[in-house]
Design a protein around this motif. Sequence first.
Motif: not given
Length: 360
Positions: A187-188, A216-217, A290-296, A324-334
């Motif tokens: 997905l990401v 890419g991997i 420095g980008e973190i895709i955060l999924l909780t 550091i850049s933290v990007i939450p993976l949210t339901s609004d986005l998906l």
Amino acid sequence: MSVIALVHIGSASVSGGLLSDKKLIFATEHECRFTEKLDSKMFLGDVADALKLVMQDLLNAKFGSPSKVIVFLSAPFVAGQLQTLKQENQNKFKVTESLIWDLVSRETNKYKTDKQHTVIDSKIMRFYLNGYEIAEPHGQQAQSLEVAHYLSISASEVIAKFKNVIKSACHHEQIEWHSASFANYLLVRDWRPKDEGFLLLDIGGELTELSLVWQGIIRESFSFPLGGHAALRQAVASGESRSSGRSALELKHEKSTKILEKKVDKTEQEWVNNFKTGLEQVLHNKFWSGEIILLTEDPAWQNLFGTWLEHAELGKIIFNTGKISVIPLTSDLLNKLVKVESGVKASVNLLVSSLFVLKI
């Protein structure tokens, strides 16, 4: 109407949904039983109980028995790794489908005689001929072939436990298994620049998993046994009830009591130290933006762990920008990417699972 059942099994909750005509038409979720002290012997049974409730909800939704059940397993129920499979020869050879199949089979066949483990995913991510990436290697001549291969496995005991619950509800064996981590990665990957490395951080109830995606991997992965429940257990240990403790964690650094902050801060330090160890291991001098895709697993944890990451002082580990850049993976986005029936509220993990199924 043909209906496919989707199930995501995590360590804090189990979510399920029904997919029909490329649309999510029903969703449900049940939390796994929370214990103040983790009991590994009872843990699997508690998750299976939550799975049973989800399956009952799917059948009671009155859309008929699903034609197939597709299950996505999160850690600790599945473990994945990147493998580099190689074929080299001084003389040029022709790359054929059977050659690639033989390379992959050598790895997966190791588990066919191993009754303790079951292969969940066997996926090819990239091909390289003579050191150069190529989209379609079949029929090409080369002296060197490398296959970036993702393999995930689960304990056969775990698969048998979950399979029995699903079969009891659906009365058929049309069950397909996948790693939730690989679904998250696909997905990401599709909406991030390929030349920028990013960190995929998945925080479950009992475990945290971080994966470096570079060029890419998935390049490296690391996990450690601390998740959202570790902080919640510290909150409960301070005298809070589970519900008030959960609320306090959401408001940490704002309205929490001093004793609660002290308790949770101990967990914060332990979690951050483990995260830094994992980060140093997966980077190993590789480029990272420095980008973190955060999924909780529980959306209530996003602010808490996002704050911990901001205060973690990771600059010494990042060799390029130190930012550091933290990007939450949210339901609004998906929800913008998946067709969802009006009134249906789906978890982030279920939405990711839906996108994965719609693309394969």
